[in-house]
Design an enzyme around this catalytic site. Structure first.
Site, PDB file in Angstrom:
ATOM      1  N   SER A 138      -2.388   3.593   2.906  1.00 60.35           N
ATOM      2  CA  SER A 138      -1.730   3.187   4.470  1.00 60.35           C
ATOM      3  C   SER A 138      -1.769   4.212   4.452  1.00 60.35           C
ATOM      4  O   SER A 138      -0.790   5.361   3.824  1.00 60.35           O
ATOM      5  CB  SER A 138      -0.775   2.153   4.035  1.00 60.35           C
ATOM      6  OG  SER A 138       0.102   2.205   5.294  1.00 60.35           O
ATOM      7  N   TYR A 151       7.338  -1.581   1.230  1.00 54.33           N
ATOM      8  CA  TYR A 151       6.024  -0.970   1.368  1.00 54.33           C
ATOM      9  C   TYR A 151       5.621   0.101   1.756  1.00 54.33           C
ATOM     10  O   TYR A 151       4.572   0.122   0.415  1.00 54.33           O
ATOM     11  CB  TYR A 151       5.499  -1.741   3.167  1.00 54.33           C
ATOM     12  CG  TYR A 151       4.220  -1.269   3.575  1.00 54.33           C
ATOM     13  CD1 TYR A 151       3.120  -2.539   3.433  1.00 54.33           C
ATOM     14  CD2 TYR A 151       4.173  -0.035   4.096  1.00 54.33           C
ATOM     15  CE1 TYR A 151       1.862  -2.529   3.496  1.00 54.33           C
ATOM     16  CE2 TYR A 151       2.501  -0.744   4.955  1.00 54.33           C
ATOM     17  CZ  TYR A 151       1.747  -2.174   4.137  1.00 54.33           C
ATOM     18  OH  TYR A 151       0.127  -1.927   4.688  1.00 54.33           O
TER      19      TYR A 151
HETATM   20  O1  NJP Z   1      -2.768  -8.372   6.213  1.00 51.63           O
HETATM   21  P1  NJP Z   1      -2.912 -10.667   6.428  1.00 51.63           P
HETATM   22  P2  NJP Z   1      -3.562  -7.318   6.418  1.00 51.63           P
HETATM   23  N1  NJP Z   1      -2.534 -13.091  -4.897  1.00 51.63           N
HETATM   24  O2  NJP Z   1      -0.882  -9.759   6.212  1.00 51.63           O
HETATM   25  C1  NJP Z   1      -3.063 -12.021   0.656  1.00 51.63           C
HETATM   26  C2  NJP Z   1      -3.338  -2.977   4.238  1.00 51.63           C
HETATM   27  N2  NJP Z   1      -2.507  -2.195   5.721  1.00 51.63           N
HETATM   28  O3  NJP Z   1      -5.531  -8.083   6.309  1.00 51.63           O
HETATM   29  O4  NJP Z   1      -2.314 -15.199  -0.806  1.00 51.63           O
HETATM   30  C3  NJP Z   1      -3.153 -12.720  -3.761  1.00 51.63           C
HETATM   31  O5  NJP Z   1      -3.052 -10.157   8.328  1.00 51.63           O
HETATM   32  C4  NJP Z   1      -2.349 -13.187   1.572  1.00 51.63           C
HETATM   33  O6  NJP Z   1      -3.691 -13.928   0.915  1.00 51.63           O
HETATM   34  P3  NJP Z   1      -2.569 -15.326   0.709  1.00 51.63           P
HETATM   35  C5  NJP Z   1      -2.470  -3.834   4.108  1.00 51.63           C
HETATM   36  O7  NJP Z   1      -1.208  -3.642   3.620  1.00 51.63           O
HETATM   37  C6  NJP Z   1      -2.730  -3.095   6.538  1.00 51.63           C
HETATM   38  O8  NJP Z   1      -3.051  -6.266   8.100  1.00 51.63           O
HETATM   39  O9  NJP Z   1      -3.646 -16.528   1.109  1.00 51.63           O
HETATM   40  N3  NJP Z   1      -3.345 -11.930  -2.370  1.00 51.63           N
HETATM   41  C7  NJP Z   1      -3.490 -12.075   2.966  1.00 51.63           C
HETATM   42  O10 NJP Z   1      -5.101 -13.011   2.286  1.00 51.63           O
HETATM   43  C8  NJP Z   1      -3.238  -4.558   3.189  1.00 51.63           C
HETATM   44  O11 NJP Z   1      -2.546  -4.423   1.808  1.00 51.63           O
HETATM   45  C9  NJP Z   1      -2.540  -2.717   7.834  1.00 51.63           C
HETATM   46  O12 NJP Z   1      -1.222 -15.281   1.362  1.00 51.63           O
HETATM   47  C10 NJP Z   1      -2.425 -12.241  -1.689  1.00 51.63           C
HETATM   48  C11 NJP Z   1      -3.503 -10.800   2.741  1.00 51.63           C
HETATM   49  O13 NJP Z   1      -3.187 -10.722   0.931  1.00 51.63           O
HETATM   50  C12 NJP Z   1      -3.914  -4.337   3.519  1.00 51.63           C
HETATM   51  O14 NJP Z   1      -4.481  -3.934   4.692  1.00 51.63           O
HETATM   52  C13 NJP Z   1      -2.092  -1.171   8.057  1.00 51.63           C
HETATM   53  C14 NJP Z   1      -0.877 -12.586  -2.274  1.00 51.63           C
HETATM   54  C15 NJP Z   1      -2.793 -10.581   3.624  1.00 51.63           C
HETATM   55  O15 NJP Z   1      -3.657 -10.704   4.657  1.00 51.63           O
HETATM   56  C16 NJP Z   1      -4.096  -6.082   4.540  1.00 51.63           C
HETATM   57  O16 NJP Z   1      -3.349  -6.225   5.171  1.00 51.63           O
HETATM   58  C17 NJP Z   1      -2.324  -0.340   6.634  1.00 51.63           C
HETATM   59  C18 NJP Z   1      -0.709 -12.548  -3.686  1.00 51.63           C
HETATM   60  N4  NJP Z   1       0.239 -11.825  -4.233  1.00 51.63           N
HETATM   61  C19 NJP Z   1      -2.365  -1.545   5.320  1.00 51.63           C
HETATM   62  N5  NJP Z   1      -0.323 -11.736  -1.122  1.00 51.63           N
HETATM   63  C20 NJP Z   1      -2.797  -2.954   9.441  1.00 51.63           C
HETATM   64  N6  NJP Z   1      -3.560  -4.039   9.112  1.00 51.63           N
HETATM   65  O17 NJP Z   1      -2.758  -2.206  10.956  1.00 51.63           O
HETATM   66  C21 NJP Z   1      -1.511 -11.795   0.253  1.00 51.63           C
HETATM   67  O18 NJP Z   1      -2.014   0.954   7.129  1.00 51.63           O
HETATM   68  N7  NJP Z   1      -1.973 -12.322  -0.746  1.00 51.63           N
END
Ligand code: NJP
Length: 245
Positions: A138, A151
């Protein structure tokens, strides 16, 4: 991507779900990992209905045993691993440091940084030749944003983890990939917070998960090796040209 085995963490929604769908569409055998089993099972079923190969494994990346189970199930099912997409991430707590809850702060470090380490640690001795590790980075890894101390700190740590893999394992390609501002549930959470300029960006200005997913799929190929050990931003024109987005 034909017959490449790719593990995608955080595949239950947002960027992770889109990456799993794109990789599968390009012929990869995908393993969807997240805590919400019902959601990843439904996505894997949907992907399988297109004739592609997909499997869902419940996994909390902050729990090493859970990650080991993810890796061993992948190896049992597919016999190898060609790429790991370390995408699972959290943004909470969105608050000034003095107003944060210590447990929630630590949890974000445990998912975004320790979770990525756990996945790398568990796959590293099981990776195939020309394997790739993609760590979702990011802009926040390099510029502090108000209210995002956990973060920013986690993503800065992750960027150094990417460099460490590049140094210690030159035979594996490791990339830090900043996806830009993408329309996902995480951005919804950011908008709701009202803190810092990112929360003011209208939803229609955000990019699509599909475009970012194409870039992630490209990073799983040998063509991406020119970027080994580096941080890449999806907004980089040269990179976009190479990916074709
Ligand atoms: O995030 P979100 P994004 N173990 O909140 C999972 C980076 N990024 O798609 O476990 C396993 O919609 C959660 O699944 P669940 C960002 O930092 C984004 O936007 O079922 N999984 C869900 O599938 C991140 O690293 C932007 O709740 C775990 C997922 O994570 C990545 O891109 C900008 C978990 C999160 O879905 C995906 O972001 C940027 C665990 N303990 C960087 N905890 C942006 N969107 O603009 C959570 O610079 N998850």
């Amino acid at each position: 991507m034909k017959n490449k085995v790719v593990i995608i963490t955080g595949a239950s929604r947002g960027i992770g779900e889109a990456a799993a769908r794109e990789l599968a569409a390009q012929g990869a055998e995908v393993v969807l990992a997240a805590r919400s089993l019902a959601k990843i099972e439904a996505i894997a079923k949907d992907i399988s209905s297109t004739g592609a190969i997909a499997m869902a494994v419940a996994c909390d990346v902050s729990d090493y045993e859970s990650v080991e189970n993810l890796v061993s199930q992948t190896v049992v099912e597919y016999g190898k691993i060609d790429a790991l997409v370390n995408n699972a991430g959290l943004i909470d707590p969105i608050a000034k440091l003095s107003e944060t809850d210590a447990e929630i702060w630590a949890k974000t470090i445990n998912v975004n940084l320790v979770g990525a380490y756990n996945c790398i640690r568990a796959v590293i001795n099981n990776l195939n030749e020309n394997a790739a590790i993609i760590n979702l980075s990011s802009g926040a890894a390099f510029s502090a944003l108000e209210g995002w101390s956990a973060y920013c700190a986690s993503k800065a740590g992750l960027a150094m983890l990417t460099k460490s893999i590049g140094l210690e394992y030159p035979q594996i390609s490791a990339y830090g990939f900043a996806p830009g501002l993408v329309d996902t549930p995480m951005q919804g959470q950011i908008r709701q917070s009202g803190i810092n300029p990112v929360s003011q960006i209208p939803q229609e200005k955000l990019s699509s998960t599909e475009e970012v997913a194409k870039a992630i799929a490209w990073l799983c190929t040998i063509d991406a090796q020119v970027y080994n050990g580096q941080e890449i931003d999806v907004r980089d024109e040269e990179f976009r040209k190479k990916v074709g987005i």
